[in-house]
Write a protein that holds these residues in place. Structure first.
Motif, PDB file in Angstrom:
ATOM      1  N   SER A 153      13.543 -19.739   7.198  1.00  0.00           N
ATOM      2  CA  SER A 153      14.333 -19.126   8.271  1.00  0.00           C
ATOM      3  C   SER A 153      13.539 -17.972   8.863  1.00  0.00           C
ATOM      4  CB  SER A 153      15.654 -18.606   7.722  1.00  0.00           C
ATOM      5  OG  SER A 153      16.374 -19.637   7.095  1.00  0.00           O
ATOM      6  N   VAL A 154      13.198 -18.078  10.152  1.00  0.00           N
ATOM      7  CA  VAL A 154      12.411 -17.035  10.799  1.00  0.00           C
ATOM      8  C   VAL A 154      13.168 -16.317  11.914  1.00  0.00           C
ATOM      9  CG1 VAL A 154      10.184 -18.042  10.183  1.00  0.00           C
ATOM     10  CG2 VAL A 154      11.274 -18.685  12.349  1.00  0.00           C
ATOM     11  N   ALA A 155      14.292 -16.878  12.355  1.00  0.00           N
ATOM     12  CA  ALA A 155      15.101 -16.243  13.392  1.00  0.00           C
ATOM     13  C   ALA A 155      16.501 -16.832  13.338  1.00  0.00           C
ATOM     14  CB  ALA A 155      14.489 -16.457  14.776  1.00  0.00           C
ATOM     15  N   PHE A 156      17.462 -16.066  13.850  1.00  0.00           N
ATOM     16  CA  PHE A 156      18.835 -16.578  13.888  1.00  0.00           C
ATOM     17  C   PHE A 156      19.587 -15.957  15.049  1.00  0.00           C
ATOM     18  CE2 PHE A 156      19.348 -12.678  11.495  1.00  0.00           C
ATOM     19  CZ  PHE A 156      20.552 -12.164  11.955  1.00  0.00           C
ATOM     20  N   ALA A 157      20.694 -16.608  15.403  1.00  0.00           N
ATOM     21  CA  ALA A 157      21.594 -16.085  16.433  1.00  0.00           C
ATOM     22  C   ALA A 157      23.031 -16.349  16.002  1.00  0.00           C
ATOM     23  CB  ALA A 157      21.330 -16.756  17.780  1.00  0.00           C
ATOM     24  N   VAL A 158      23.887 -15.380  16.283  1.00  0.00           N
ATOM     25  CA  VAL A 158      25.331 -15.539  16.132  1.00  0.00           C
ATOM     26  C   VAL A 158      25.870 -15.738  17.538  1.00  0.00           C
ATOM     27  CG1 VAL A 158      27.484 -14.448  15.428  1.00  0.00           C
ATOM     28  CG2 VAL A 158      25.395 -14.064  14.083  1.00  0.00           C
ATOM     29  N   VAL A 159      26.575 -16.835  17.753  1.00  0.00           N
ATOM     30  CA  VAL A 159      27.012 -17.212  19.095  1.00  0.00           C
ATOM     31  C   VAL A 159      28.516 -17.456  19.150  1.00  0.00           C
ATOM     32  CG1 VAL A 159      24.759 -18.221  19.634  1.00  0.00           C
ATOM     33  CG2 VAL A 159      26.547 -19.676  18.667  1.00  0.00           C
ATOM     34  N   TYR A 160      29.051 -17.299  20.348  1.00  0.00           N
ATOM     35  CA  TYR A 160      30.445 -17.637  20.642  1.00  0.00           C
ATOM     36  C   TYR A 160      30.439 -18.694  21.732  1.00  0.00           C
ATOM     37  CZ  TYR A 160      32.375 -13.805  17.931  1.00  0.00           C
ATOM     38  OH  TYR A 160      32.745 -12.973  16.910  1.00  0.00           O
ATOM     39  N   PRO A 161      30.541 -19.963  21.362  1.00  0.00           N
ATOM     40  CA  PRO A 161      30.636 -21.005  22.386  1.00  0.00           C
ATOM     41  C   PRO A 161      31.946 -20.866  23.163  1.00  0.00           C
ATOM     42  CG  PRO A 161      30.189 -21.938  20.209  1.00  0.00           C
ATOM     43  CD  PRO A 161      30.554 -20.506  20.015  1.00  0.00           C
ATOM     44  N   PRO A 162      32.005 -21.414  24.373  1.00  0.00           N
ATOM     45  CA  PRO A 162      33.275 -21.431  25.096  1.00  0.00           C
ATOM     46  C   PRO A 162      34.356 -22.083  24.233  1.00  0.00           C
ATOM     47  CG  PRO A 162      31.499 -22.204  26.492  1.00  0.00           C
ATOM     48  CD  PRO A 162      30.939 -22.083  25.103  1.00  0.00           C
ATOM     49  N   LYS A 163      35.554 -21.654  24.420  1.00  0.00           N
ATOM     50  CA  LYS A 163      36.741 -22.152  23.727  1.00  0.00           C
ATOM     51  C   LYS A 163      36.855 -21.651  22.287  1.00  0.00           C
ATOM     52  CE  LYS A 163      37.521 -26.054  26.705  1.00  0.00           C
ATOM     53  NZ  LYS A 163      37.690 -25.192  27.841  1.00  0.00           N
ATOM     54  N   ASP A 207      35.832 -17.924  30.222  1.00  0.00           N
ATOM     55  CA  ASP A 207      35.489 -18.530  28.926  1.00  0.00           C
ATOM     56  C   ASP A 207      34.022 -18.950  28.926  1.00  0.00           C
ATOM     57  OD1 ASP A 207      35.894 -19.437  26.362  1.00  0.00           O
ATOM     58  OD2 ASP A 207      36.725 -21.364  26.990  1.00  0.00           O
ATOM     59  N   VAL A 208      33.146 -17.970  28.783  1.00  0.00           N
ATOM     60  CA  VAL A 208      31.700 -18.176  28.872  1.00  0.00           C
ATOM     61  C   VAL A 208      31.058 -18.115  27.484  1.00  0.00           C
ATOM     62  CG1 VAL A 208      31.524 -17.306  31.232  1.00  0.00           C
ATOM     63  CG2 VAL A 208      31.354 -15.711  29.296  1.00  0.00           C
ATOM     64  N   PRO A 209      29.870 -18.712  27.336  1.00  0.00           N
ATOM     65  CA  PRO A 209      29.134 -18.597  26.081  1.00  0.00           C
ATOM     66  C   PRO A 209      28.534 -17.190  25.948  1.00  0.00           C
ATOM     67  CG  PRO A 209      27.912 -19.974  27.630  1.00  0.00           C
ATOM     68  CD  PRO A 209      29.212 -19.618  28.285  1.00  0.00           C
ATOM     69  N   VAL A 210      28.636 -16.645  24.734  1.00  0.00           N
ATOM     70  CA  VAL A 210      28.162 -15.289  24.463  1.00  0.00           C
ATOM     71  C   VAL A 210      27.279 -15.311  23.220  1.00  0.00           C
ATOM     72  CG1 VAL A 210      28.846 -12.916  23.891  1.00  0.00           C
ATOM     73  CG2 VAL A 210      30.264 -14.290  25.449  1.00  0.00           C
ATOM     74  N   PHE A 232      25.969 -14.864  28.372  1.00  0.00           N
ATOM     75  CA  PHE A 232      26.171 -13.422  28.298  1.00  0.00           C
ATOM     76  C   PHE A 232      25.713 -12.867  26.958  1.00  0.00           C
ATOM     77  CE2 PHE A 232      28.845 -14.518  31.790  1.00  0.00           C
ATOM     78  CZ  PHE A 232      28.899 -13.394  32.589  1.00  0.00           C
ATOM     79  N   ALA A 233      25.358 -11.585  26.989  1.00  0.00           N
ATOM     80  CA  ALA A 233      25.023 -10.835  25.783  1.00  0.00           C
ATOM     81  C   ALA A 233      25.410  -9.379  26.018  1.00  0.00           C
ATOM     82  CB  ALA A 233      23.531 -10.940  25.474  1.00  0.00           C
ATOM     83  N   ALA A 234      25.710  -8.675  24.948  1.00  0.00           N
ATOM     84  CA  ALA A 234      25.979  -7.238  25.015  1.00  0.00           C
ATOM     85  C   ALA A 234      24.853  -6.530  24.267  1.00  0.00           C
ATOM     86  CB  ALA A 234      27.333  -6.916  24.397  1.00  0.00           C
ATOM     87  N   ILE A 235      24.302  -5.505  24.878  1.00  0.00           N
ATOM     88  CA  ILE A 235      23.162  -4.787  24.299  1.00  0.00           C
ATOM     89  C   ILE A 235      23.531  -3.313  24.148  1.00  0.00           C
ATOM     90  CG2 ILE A 235      20.745  -4.137  24.606  1.00  0.00           C
ATOM     91  CD1 ILE A 235      20.439  -6.657  26.365  1.00  0.00           C
ATOM     92  N   ALA A 236      23.263  -2.778  22.971  1.00  0.00           N
ATOM     93  CA  ALA A 236      23.581  -1.382  22.678  1.00  0.00           C
ATOM     94  C   ALA A 236      22.923  -0.441  23.676  1.00  0.00           C
ATOM     95  CB  ALA A 236      23.126  -1.028  21.270  1.00  0.00           C
ATOM     96  N   GLU A 237      23.697   0.547  24.128  1.00  0.00           N
ATOM     97  CA  GLU A 237      23.160   1.590  24.991  1.00  0.00           C
ATOM     98  C   GLU A 237      23.157   2.946  24.303  1.00  0.00           C
ATOM     99  OE1 GLU A 237      25.013   1.514  28.845  1.00  0.00           O
ATOM    100  OE2 GLU A 237      23.941  -0.321  29.357  1.00  0.00           O
ATOM    101  N   GLN A 238      23.842   3.036  23.190  1.00  0.00           N
ATOM    102  CA  GLN A 238      23.883   4.275  22.405  1.00  0.00           C
ATOM    103  C   GLN A 238      23.730   3.915  20.944  1.00  0.00           C
ATOM    104  OE1 GLN A 238      27.716   5.772  23.455  1.00  0.00           O
ATOM    105  NE2 GLN A 238      26.972   6.756  25.288  1.00  0.00           N
TER     106      GLN A 238
END
Length: 185
Positions: free
Chosen positions: A74-84, A101-104, A137-143
């Motif tokens: 395992s060299v990389a991973f992602a946690v995702v929220y598919p639509p629905k 209802d978008v993928p995140v 979509f993705a959310a990126i820390a600003e603080q």
């Protein structure tokens, strides 16, 4: 990229325990902690969420954990929220309330020593190809500011479209959007 596989890390895999332990290790190694001595957060990527192994197990059981295996490591991973898929975190709920209802992508990480080889890009491509008509979509820390993540997402075609300030942890997130594959040049 010989010996590379992008796949779901699901509990029915024969190597699930090894994968999930490695993902938890990667997450722990990259987790930002206030006062962290690893360097300035504006100079390196980090994960704001310091999830433990049981949280990653929960994501895996829900079908939300994608992994890049290189020669079975395992060299990389992602946690995702598919639509629905119901969103259980405030950032994803905010994105869905504002954009539908978008993928995140909740979290993406590459193991130390494996960066800059395209593994996180593979995860994004794999996830986006499942929903080619929808923006991603993705959310990126600003603080604290996560310049490494912002630069990475910009290179993938993401653009910051909003700021989410109401997260329970008190840290603002930039909301980043990438056009649907079918709309990209």
């Amino acid at each position: 990229m010989g010996g590379i596989l992008v796949t779901a890390a699901t509990p029915d895999r024969h190597d699930f325990e090894r994968i999930i332990r490695r993902i938890a290790d990667i997450g722990r190694d990259l987790a930002y902690r206030d006062g962290d001595a690893r360097g300035e957060p504006d100079q390196a990527s980090f994960l704001l969420s310091d999830f433990g192994i049981e949280t990653y197990r929960k994501f895996a059981k829900a079908g939300q954990l994608q992994v890049v295996l290189k020669d079975d490591e395992s060299v990389a991973f992602a946690v995702v929220y598919p639509p629905k898929m119901p969103a259980d975190d405030p950032g994803t709920r905010h994105i869905r309330a504002a954009y539908g209802d978008v993928p995140v992508v909740k979290q993406v990480a590459t193991a130390p020593g494996h960066g800059r080889r395209g593994y996180s890009r593979l995860l994004y491509r794999h996830f986006a190809e499942q929903y080619p008509a929808l923006p991603l979509f993705a959310a990126i820390a600003e603080q604290p500011r996560n310049y490494g993540s912002e630069n990475f997402h910009s290179k993938l075609g993401f653009v910051k479209c909003a700021t989410f300030s109401a997260h329970p942890d008190g840290r603002e997130r930039g909301i980043w959007r990438c056009p649907a594959i079918v709309q990209r040049p």
